[in-house]
Motif scaffolding. Structure first.
Motif, PDB file in Angstrom:
ATOM      1  N   PRO A 179       5.879 -17.010  10.198  1.00 29.35           N
ATOM      2  CA  PRO A 179       4.722 -17.708   9.644  1.00 29.35           C
ATOM      3  C   PRO A 179       3.601 -16.680   9.453  1.00 29.35           C
ATOM      4  O   PRO A 179       3.029 -16.204  10.426  1.00 29.35           O
ATOM      5  N   ALA A 180       3.362 -16.272   8.232  1.00 28.27           N
ATOM      6  CA  ALA A 180       2.406 -15.204   7.955  1.00 28.27           C
ATOM      7  C   ALA A 180       1.504 -15.579   6.792  1.00 28.27           C
ATOM      8  O   ALA A 180       1.822 -16.442   5.987  1.00 28.27           O
ATOM      9  N   ARG A 181       0.391 -14.884   6.716  1.00 27.21           N
ATOM     10  CA  ARG A 181      -0.524 -14.971   5.582  1.00 27.21           C
ATOM     11  C   ARG A 181      -0.630 -13.575   4.995  1.00 27.21           C
ATOM     12  O   ARG A 181      -0.471 -12.580   5.695  1.00 27.21           O
ATOM     13  N   THR A 182      -0.928 -13.525   3.706  1.00 27.75           N
ATOM     14  CA  THR A 182      -1.093 -12.252   3.022  1.00 27.75           C
ATOM     15  C   THR A 182      -2.487 -12.199   2.409  1.00 27.75           C
ATOM     16  O   THR A 182      -2.866 -13.082   1.644  1.00 27.75           O
ATOM     17  N   VAL A 183      -3.224 -11.148   2.758  1.00 24.61           N
ATOM     18  CA  VAL A 183      -4.550 -10.888   2.207  1.00 24.61           C
ATOM     19  C   VAL A 183      -4.411  -9.626   1.357  1.00 24.61           C
ATOM     20  O   VAL A 183      -4.005  -8.583   1.861  1.00 24.61           O
ATOM     21  N   VAL A 184      -4.720  -9.754   0.086  1.00 29.39           N
ATOM     22  CA  VAL A 184      -4.645  -8.617  -0.829  1.00 29.39           C
ATOM     23  C   VAL A 184      -6.057  -8.132  -1.096  1.00 29.39           C
ATOM     24  O   VAL A 184      -6.905  -8.902  -1.561  1.00 29.39           O
ATOM     25  N   LEU A 185      -6.308  -6.864  -0.772  1.00 31.91           N
ATOM     26  CA  LEU A 185      -7.612  -6.290  -1.091  1.00 31.91           C
ATOM     27  C   LEU A 185      -7.636  -5.946  -2.569  1.00 31.91           C
ATOM     28  O   LEU A 185      -6.766  -5.213  -3.056  1.00 31.91           O
ATOM     29  N   ASP A 186      -8.604  -6.522  -3.278  1.00 35.42           N
ATOM     30  CA  ASP A 186      -8.669  -6.378  -4.728  1.00 35.42           C
ATOM     31  C   ASP A 186     -10.127  -6.491  -5.159  1.00 35.42           C
ATOM     32  O   ASP A 186     -10.846  -7.386  -4.696  1.00 35.42           O
ATOM     33  N   ASN A 199     -13.911 -16.564  10.573  1.00 32.80           N
ATOM     34  CA  ASN A 199     -13.513 -17.968  10.670  1.00 32.80           C
ATOM     35  C   ASN A 199     -12.186 -18.232   9.972  1.00 32.80           C
ATOM     36  O   ASN A 199     -11.377 -19.041  10.444  1.00 32.80           O
ATOM     37  N   THR A 200     -11.933 -17.552   8.858  1.00 30.99           N
ATOM     38  CA  THR A 200     -10.651 -17.692   8.157  1.00 30.99           C
ATOM     39  C   THR A 200      -9.518 -17.200   9.054  1.00 30.99           C
ATOM     40  O   THR A 200      -8.501 -17.883   9.222  1.00 30.99           O
ATOM     41  N   LEU A 201      -9.685 -16.018   9.647  1.00 29.92           N
ATOM     42  CA  LEU A 201      -8.650 -15.486  10.537  1.00 29.92           C
ATOM     43  C   LEU A 201      -8.457 -16.395  11.750  1.00 29.92           C
ATOM     44  O   LEU A 201      -7.320 -16.644  12.176  1.00 29.92           O
ATOM     45  N   THR A 224      -0.851 -11.707   9.945  1.00 30.93           N
ATOM     46  CA  THR A 224      -1.579 -11.626   8.684  1.00 30.93           C
ATOM     47  C   THR A 224      -1.439 -10.202   8.185  1.00 30.93           C
ATOM     48  O   THR A 224      -1.769  -9.253   8.891  1.00 30.93           O
ATOM     49  N   GLN A 225      -0.904 -10.088   6.979  1.00 31.27           N
ATOM     50  CA  GLN A 225      -0.743  -8.790   6.329  1.00 31.27           C
ATOM     51  C   GLN A 225      -1.923  -8.550   5.408  1.00 31.27           C
ATOM     52  O   GLN A 225      -2.320  -9.438   4.659  1.00 31.27           O
ATOM     53  N   PHE A 226      -2.458  -7.339   5.460  1.00 36.66           N
ATOM     54  CA  PHE A 226      -3.564  -6.931   4.605  1.00 36.66           C
ATOM     55  C   PHE A 226      -3.032  -5.821   3.710  1.00 36.66           C
ATOM     56  O   PHE A 226      -2.737  -4.730   4.193  1.00 36.66           O
ATOM     57  N   LEU A 227      -2.892  -6.114   2.428  1.00 38.09           N
ATOM     58  CA  LEU A 227      -2.299  -5.158   1.500  1.00 38.09           C
ATOM     59  C   LEU A 227      -3.386  -4.350   0.804  1.00 38.09           C
ATOM     60  O   LEU A 227      -4.266  -4.912   0.148  1.00 38.09           O
ATOM     61  N   ILE A 228      -3.295  -3.028   0.949  1.00 41.52           N
ATOM     62  CA  ILE A 228      -4.206  -2.100   0.282  1.00 41.52           C
ATOM     63  C   ILE A 228      -3.375  -1.319  -0.720  1.00 41.52           C
ATOM     64  O   ILE A 228      -2.411  -0.645  -0.347  1.00 41.52           O
ATOM     65  N   GLY A 229      -3.743  -1.414  -1.990  1.00 43.07           N
ATOM     66  CA  GLY A 229      -2.974  -0.774  -3.051  1.00 43.07           C
ATOM     67  C   GLY A 229      -3.327   0.689  -3.235  1.00 43.07           C
ATOM     68  O   GLY A 229      -4.234   1.224  -2.604  1.00 43.07           O
ATOM     69  N   ALA A 252      -0.615 -13.985  -3.038  1.00 40.91           N
ATOM     70  CA  ALA A 252      -1.520 -13.795  -1.901  1.00 40.91           C
ATOM     71  C   ALA A 252      -2.111 -15.121  -1.440  1.00 40.91           C
ATOM     72  O   ALA A 252      -2.374 -16.012  -2.245  1.00 40.91           O
ATOM     73  N   ASP A 253      -2.329 -15.216  -0.150  1.00 38.65           N
ATOM     74  CA  ASP A 253      -3.066 -16.358   0.398  1.00 38.65           C
ATOM     75  C   ASP A 253      -4.561 -16.184   0.181  1.00 38.65           C
ATOM     76  O   ASP A 253      -5.299 -17.155   0.112  1.00 38.65           O
ATOM     77  N   LEU A 254      -4.995 -14.919   0.084  1.00 34.25           N
ATOM     78  CA  LEU A 254      -6.400 -14.622  -0.136  1.00 34.25           C
ATOM     79  C   LEU A 254      -6.522 -13.295  -0.865  1.00 34.25           C
ATOM     80  O   LEU A 254      -5.916 -12.308  -0.445  1.00 34.25           O
ATOM     81  N   LEU A 255      -7.273 -13.289  -1.964  1.00 32.61           N
ATOM     82  CA  LEU A 255      -7.692 -12.043  -2.600  1.00 32.61           C
ATOM     83  C   LEU A 255      -9.068 -11.736  -2.031  1.00 32.61           C
ATOM     84  O   LEU A 255      -9.990 -12.541  -2.156  1.00 32.61           O
TER      85      LEU A 255
END
Length: 144
Positions: free
Chosen positions: A50-57, A70-72, A83-88, A101-104
């Motif tokens: 059970p994970a969430r993905t946050v994409v930094l964009d 509060n989101t976390l 929670t994965q935080f993706l940095i491109g 993504a669950d959150l940009l």
């Protein structure tokens, strides 16, 4: 909850790497960093837990530190394990990654070097966990 930074590029030994390490050591939650090459490599599949993905964009949502915390906290309380935080890399993320993504999430409209984003994210993760634990690190509205 595991806070997992998945970043393109090797940070090596640098001032940014020292900042990332400094902030991640201070976080009471589990943390992990996965480095991928600028192109290719496999992003860990968030469907495995059970994970969430946050994409930094740069086009993502700008949030205050409290709202981010509060989101976390909500995700943690909902039973999210990671929670994965993706940095491109320099060219950002594919449309598919952004769509899934669950959150940009954005640090604002300015363009930031991706190695600096890693340090800024580590600091914001420490700040968010400090806010959630009532630690005095975050002093919203304090004036000198």
């Amino acid at each position: 909850m595991l806070l997992h930074i998945v970043a393109r590029g090797k940070i090596g030994r640098s001032a940014e790497a020292e900042l990332v390490e400094r902030y991640l050591k201070r976080i009471q939650w589990d943390t992990k960093v996965t480095e991928l090459p600028d192109e290719g490599g496999t992003i860990p599949d968030p469907k495995m837990t059970p994970a969430r993905t946050v994409v930094l964009d740069e086009g993502g949502k700008v949030m205050s530190s409290v709202k981010f915390a509060n989101t976390l906290g909500r995700w943690r309380d909902d039973g999210v394990r990671e929670t994965q935080f993706l940095i491109g890399a320099a060219d950002g993320h594919s449309d598919e990654i952004k769509r899934n993504a669950d959150l940009l999430f954005s640090f604002g409209p300015a363009t930031w070097p991706h190695m600096m984003c890693r340090a800024m994210l580590a600091e914001q993760l420490f700040r968010a966990t400090a806010i959630l634990s009532g630690h005095p690190y975050h002093r919203e509205g304090a004036r000198s």
